[in-house]
Design a protein around this motif. Sequence first.
Motif, PDB file in Angstrom:
ATOM      1  N   THR A   1       7.546  26.322  47.546  1.00  0.00           N
ATOM      2  CA  THR A   1       7.263  27.754  47.732  1.00  0.00           C
ATOM      3  C   THR A   1       8.569  28.532  47.932  1.00  0.00           C
ATOM      4  OG1 THR A   1       6.919  27.542  50.138  1.00  0.00           O
ATOM      5  CG2 THR A   1       5.005  27.210  48.736  1.00  0.00           C
TER       6      THR A   1
ATOM      7  N   ASN B   1      10.209  25.680  37.605  1.00  0.00           N
ATOM      8  CA  ASN B   1      10.646  25.034  38.849  1.00  0.00           C
ATOM      9  C   ASN B   1      11.606  23.900  38.551  1.00  0.00           C
ATOM     10  OD1 ASN B   1       8.739  26.667  40.013  1.00  0.00           O
ATOM     11  ND2 ASN B   1       7.494  25.009  40.872  1.00  0.00           N
TER      12      ASN B   1
ATOM     13  N   LEU C   1       0.026  27.744  52.188  1.00  0.00           N
ATOM     14  CA  LEU C   1       1.420  27.519  51.791  1.00  0.00           C
ATOM     15  C   LEU C   1       1.640  28.163  50.432  1.00  0.00           C
ATOM     16  CD1 LEU C   1       2.611  23.868  52.367  1.00  0.00           C
ATOM     17  CD2 LEU C   1       3.427  25.951  53.450  1.00  0.00           C
ATOM     18  N   TRP C   2       2.389  29.244  50.398  1.00  0.00           N
ATOM     19  CA  TRP C   2       2.603  29.910  49.117  1.00  0.00           C
ATOM     20  C   TRP C   2       3.926  30.669  49.146  1.00  0.00           C
ATOM     21  CZ3 TRP C   2       2.881  35.186  47.730  1.00  0.00           C
ATOM     22  CH2 TRP C   2       2.848  36.059  48.821  1.00  0.00           C
ATOM     23  N   GLY C   3       4.413  31.015  47.971  1.00  0.00           N
ATOM     24  CA  GLY C   3       5.596  31.863  47.864  1.00  0.00           C
ATOM     25  C   GLY C   3       5.521  32.666  46.580  1.00  0.00           C
ATOM     26  N   PRO C   4       6.030  33.904  46.615  1.00  0.00           N
ATOM     27  CA  PRO C   4       6.049  34.720  45.400  1.00  0.00           C
ATOM     28  C   PRO C   4       7.214  34.311  44.498  1.00  0.00           C
ATOM     29  CG  PRO C   4       7.124  35.900  47.178  1.00  0.00           C
ATOM     30  CD  PRO C   4       6.647  34.590  47.763  1.00  0.00           C
TER      31      PRO C   4
ATOM     32  N   ASP D   1      -4.615  13.438  48.699  1.00  0.00           N
ATOM     33  CA  ASP D   1      -3.597  13.873  47.728  1.00  0.00           C
ATOM     34  C   ASP D   1      -3.915  13.336  46.340  1.00  0.00           C
ATOM     35  OD1 ASP D   1      -1.883  15.379  49.307  1.00  0.00           O
ATOM     36  OD2 ASP D   1      -0.513  13.723  49.735  1.00  0.00           O
TER      37      ASP D   1
ATOM     38  N   ASN E   1       5.243  22.991  36.455  1.00  0.00           N
ATOM     39  CA  ASN E   1       5.498  23.464  37.813  1.00  0.00           C
ATOM     40  C   ASN E   1       4.578  22.825  38.845  1.00  0.00           C
ATOM     41  OD1 ASN E   1       7.519  25.042  36.838  1.00  0.00           O
ATOM     42  ND2 ASN E   1       6.474  26.995  37.085  1.00  0.00           N
TER      43      ASN E   1
ATOM     44  N   TRP F   1      -4.612  15.449  43.004  1.00  0.00           N
ATOM     45  CA  TRP F   1      -3.700  15.303  41.874  1.00  0.00           C
ATOM     46  C   TRP F   1      -4.483  14.949  40.600  1.00  0.00           C
ATOM     47  CZ3 TRP F   1       0.725  16.324  39.715  1.00  0.00           C
ATOM     48  CH2 TRP F   1       1.254  15.498  38.714  1.00  0.00           C
TER      49      TRP F   1
ATOM     50  N   ALA G   1       0.267  15.529  44.409  1.00  0.00           N
ATOM     51  CA  ALA G   1      -0.406  16.304  45.461  1.00  0.00           C
ATOM     52  C   ALA G   1      -0.995  17.543  44.779  1.00  0.00           C
ATOM     53  CB  ALA G   1       0.585  16.703  46.550  1.00  0.00           C
TER      54      ALA G   1
ATOM     55  N   VAL H   1       3.265  20.202  41.611  1.00  0.00           N
ATOM     56  CA  VAL H   1       3.882  19.292  42.574  1.00  0.00           C
ATOM     57  C   VAL H   1       3.323  17.894  42.319  1.00  0.00           C
ATOM     58  CG1 VAL H   1       4.143  18.724  45.014  1.00  0.00           C
ATOM     59  CG2 VAL H   1       4.149  21.130  44.279  1.00  0.00           C
ATOM     60  N   PHE H   2       4.189  16.954  42.034  1.00  0.00           N
ATOM     61  CA  PHE H   2       3.764  15.595  41.649  1.00  0.00           C
ATOM     62  C   PHE H   2       2.996  14.911  42.769  1.00  0.00           C
ATOM     63  CE2 PHE H   2       4.730  10.987  41.562  1.00  0.00           C
ATOM     64  CZ  PHE H   2       4.118  10.668  40.358  1.00  0.00           C
TER      65      PHE H   2
ATOM     66  N   ALA I   1       0.677  25.615  47.274  1.00  0.00           N
ATOM     67  CA  ALA I   1       0.664  24.161  47.460  1.00  0.00           C
ATOM     68  C   ALA I   1      -0.209  23.763  48.642  1.00  0.00           C
ATOM     69  CB  ALA I   1       2.088  23.639  47.673  1.00  0.00           C
TER      70      ALA I   1
ATOM     71  N   LEU J   1      -0.335  20.075  50.855  1.00  0.00           N
ATOM     72  CA  LEU J   1       0.074  18.675  51.021  1.00  0.00           C
ATOM     73  C   LEU J   1      -0.702  17.999  52.146  1.00  0.00           C
ATOM     74  CD1 LEU J   1       3.976  19.023  50.718  1.00  0.00           C
ATOM     75  CD2 LEU J   1       2.299  18.636  48.914  1.00  0.00           C
TER      76      LEU J   1
ATOM     77  N   ARG K   1      -2.976  31.508  56.218  1.00  0.00           N
ATOM     78  CA  ARG K   1      -1.884  30.534  56.408  1.00  0.00           C
ATOM     79  C   ARG K   1      -1.845  29.494  55.285  1.00  0.00           C
ATOM     80  NH1 ARG K   1       0.985  31.155  60.710  1.00  0.00           N
ATOM     81  NH2 ARG K   1       1.815  29.037  60.695  1.00  0.00           N
TER      82      ARG K   1
ATOM     83  N   ASP L   1       1.528  26.954  39.981  1.00  0.00           N
ATOM     84  CA  ASP L   1       1.782  28.399  39.976  1.00  0.00           C
ATOM     85  C   ASP L   1       0.644  29.123  39.264  1.00  0.00           C
ATOM     86  OD1 ASP L   1       2.637  27.221  37.541  1.00  0.00           O
ATOM     87  OD2 ASP L   1       3.954  28.911  37.115  1.00  0.00           O
TER      88      ASP L   1
ATOM     89  N   MET M   1       3.588  30.677  43.688  1.00  0.00           N
ATOM     90  CA  MET M   1       3.550  29.221  43.800  1.00  0.00           C
ATOM     91  C   MET M   1       2.678  28.894  45.010  1.00  0.00           C
ATOM     92  SD  MET M   1       4.791  26.352  42.509  1.00  0.00           S
ATOM     93  CE  MET M   1       4.357  24.686  43.085  1.00  0.00           C
TER      94      MET M   1
END
Lengths: 386, 386
Positions: free
Chosen positions: A132, A153, B310-313, B274, B219, B278, B224, B221-222, B240, B242, B308, B228, B238
């Motif tokens: 992230t 990424n 888990l993310w990001g722009p 996970d 993009n 996946w 898990a 996450v391997f 996620a 985990l 809450r 995006d 993005m």
Amino acid sequence: MTDILKGLKLVEISAFIAAPLAGLSLAQMGAEVIRIDQRGGGPDAARWPLSPEGESLYWQGLNKAKRSVQLDLRHEDGQRTARALVQDAGMLVTNRPDTGWLDYDRLREHRPDLIMLAIRGTHDGRGAIDYTIQARTGLPFLTGRARADAPVNQMLPAWDAVCGLLAASGLLAAERRRRETGMGGLIELSLEDCALWMLGNLGMLAEAELGPARQPTGNDVFGAFGSDFATRDGRRVMVAALSNRQWHALTEATGTTDAMDHLARAFDVDLTTDAGRWTAREPIKLRLAQWFSARDHASVAATLTRHRVLWGPYQTITELVRDDPTCSEANPLFARVAQPGAGAYLTPGIPLDFGTPRSPASRQAHPQGADTDDVLSRLRPLFAQS
Amino acid sequence: MTDILKGLKLVEISAFIAAPLAGLSLAQMGAEVIRIDQRGGGPDAARWPLSPEGESLYWQGLNKAKRSVQLDLRHEDGQRTARALVQDAGMLVTNRPDTGWLDYDRLREHRPDLIMLAIRGTHDGRGAIDYTIQARTGLPFLTGRARADAPVNQMLPAWDAVCGLLAASGLLAAERRRRETGMGGLIELSLEDCALWMLGNLGMLAEAELGPARQPTGNDVFGAFGSDFATRDGRRVMVAALSNRQWHALTEATGTTDAMDHLARAFDVDLTTDAGRWTAREPIKLRLAQWFSARDHASVAATLTRHRVLWGPYQTITELVRDDPTCSEANPLFARVAQPGAGAYLTPGIPLDFGTPRSPASRQAHPQGADTDDVLSRLRPLFAQS
């Protein structure tokens, strides 16, 4: 035997990459590192990749050279034992929420000189992981053939690596101060700050603030000469020149010294500078591509190596592990080690070569939880009762 | 003030990223670090990016908090003075060829407890830089939409970062041993070994040796859940998960908890693991994409943050610097500092927060060569004559 850090003790209450990497670095240099997990396995106990037998190669990779203890951290008994282990060691790294039973002020009650390094997602309590944060840094818009609607990424969790390694230095620095002053302390480190720091260190934040925005440059090395080329037999190589010596090696190896003189005149640039080579990179690449595309990889490799050109072959990880001598026991970094539930595989010690062989213990992962009884039996009674 | 390493002295005879980053880490924690360059500037003196006035933002970023000395290292006088500075400090990090006047045995003649860390390209003397090593690691074939004929380099020189930070820990570890035993030593570290070590730590070498070869995953996450998504107004985020807590946060935020139960039955997978998430990532992404594509970025951001998740722009570096509060003086990592020939810009201190404000000196780059006279005038006569 690399026991440089003999006598240093650290407890790790951790998961995933950053905090375990901090512990791994110190453990492989000879510190005694005890990793504590939830009984039955923490959140990364089965993280991929797995061995054919189903063991986590990821967990093993990040937890070599450590003792592995499992406690029931959801209940008071387990928490009390974990606290006693921390107080006995006097040094803790964690990426768990450091509140409640893991609060610094509570931990230092029985160990006033405790050093505790707490890794968080961000400096202000937002949740974040490497992936992230990557999105936020802007790098995915500069990678490969990224488009505005398709950022790319990077595969390597590089921010986790930076954070974990900086944590290792922070712990050693704090321990140095403790030896000088007797003082411990709480050290806070955010994964996001680590990414911002590195972007700043590379001048990329200042560039974005002061200058024209950087544009994606594919596989070219920004601001110098570096690019990838195809050989006649369909392989690819990465080639770079960051100095005039390296540039001359490249033009001599490829027989293009005269051609480059003419290009310099044709485009009115000074090819004895990084800036000139960067400005004229497209014609330079066109000219060099003629040479690469007319030769097979084996011939290219031999010629570039003979002229000491800076270059590397593109290869898959499978090819790296199967064919490349640098990734084999011919390199003293490696030994083939039998790991729990996975058989023997090539395992690296610490890259720092202190002039003595890396110890077998520094490459050995213990079975998860295997050290619980032994570690608890050695816990000093003072701490066991606290 | 972050003077944790007060009293530690280090000379750096360096260029580019890895060796300077080692010195930077220690300098920003309060060590006295003297960087020595060729008179007139070393090979990275003008490395891009540049300020509008033409100063190297790259050089400034990697050399904050250090003293900058220039000597004529091509002649014996300059070499003798550099040797005296090294012997006075008792600790050296370099990525120059450590032969001739910079040979360890020669340097320790007048300083038997000298600690010297020499960074090389590879363990066996081949030339290498981050970009040529990247090609060799296999990661460019796993990045983004790489094809066999078009590998994708990552933008970040991550191996330089790993190498420099590991060097910092190695220096601190060696200094700890010197305090205990009086012994110095030569420490050798290769950039290529650092890359191999990290691939091993992540389980990727063992995976390539034991298992089926990893395939590119874009993009995602391997192993898990992480991917995006596009929002209605053409932004990307993005996301996620985990852990089960993170997964539940995501399905609750997106109102897909029931839908995911049905997907689990339709595809016969366990979405509380996970591995299950996946395996079923493609249908999961299709379902979540409905939610993201029906909402604007602002609404997505607010909902994910409230739950809450888990993310990001995704954002460009320009947007990061211009708009993101975490990359501003609201984050104590940063201050706006006037740097030589570049004006004031946002400059990070060390991410390690020891509980005291970062010192202004830890963010300040000196003009190249500006400390030459002062540093030489303080050189102890003993060493000046050696």
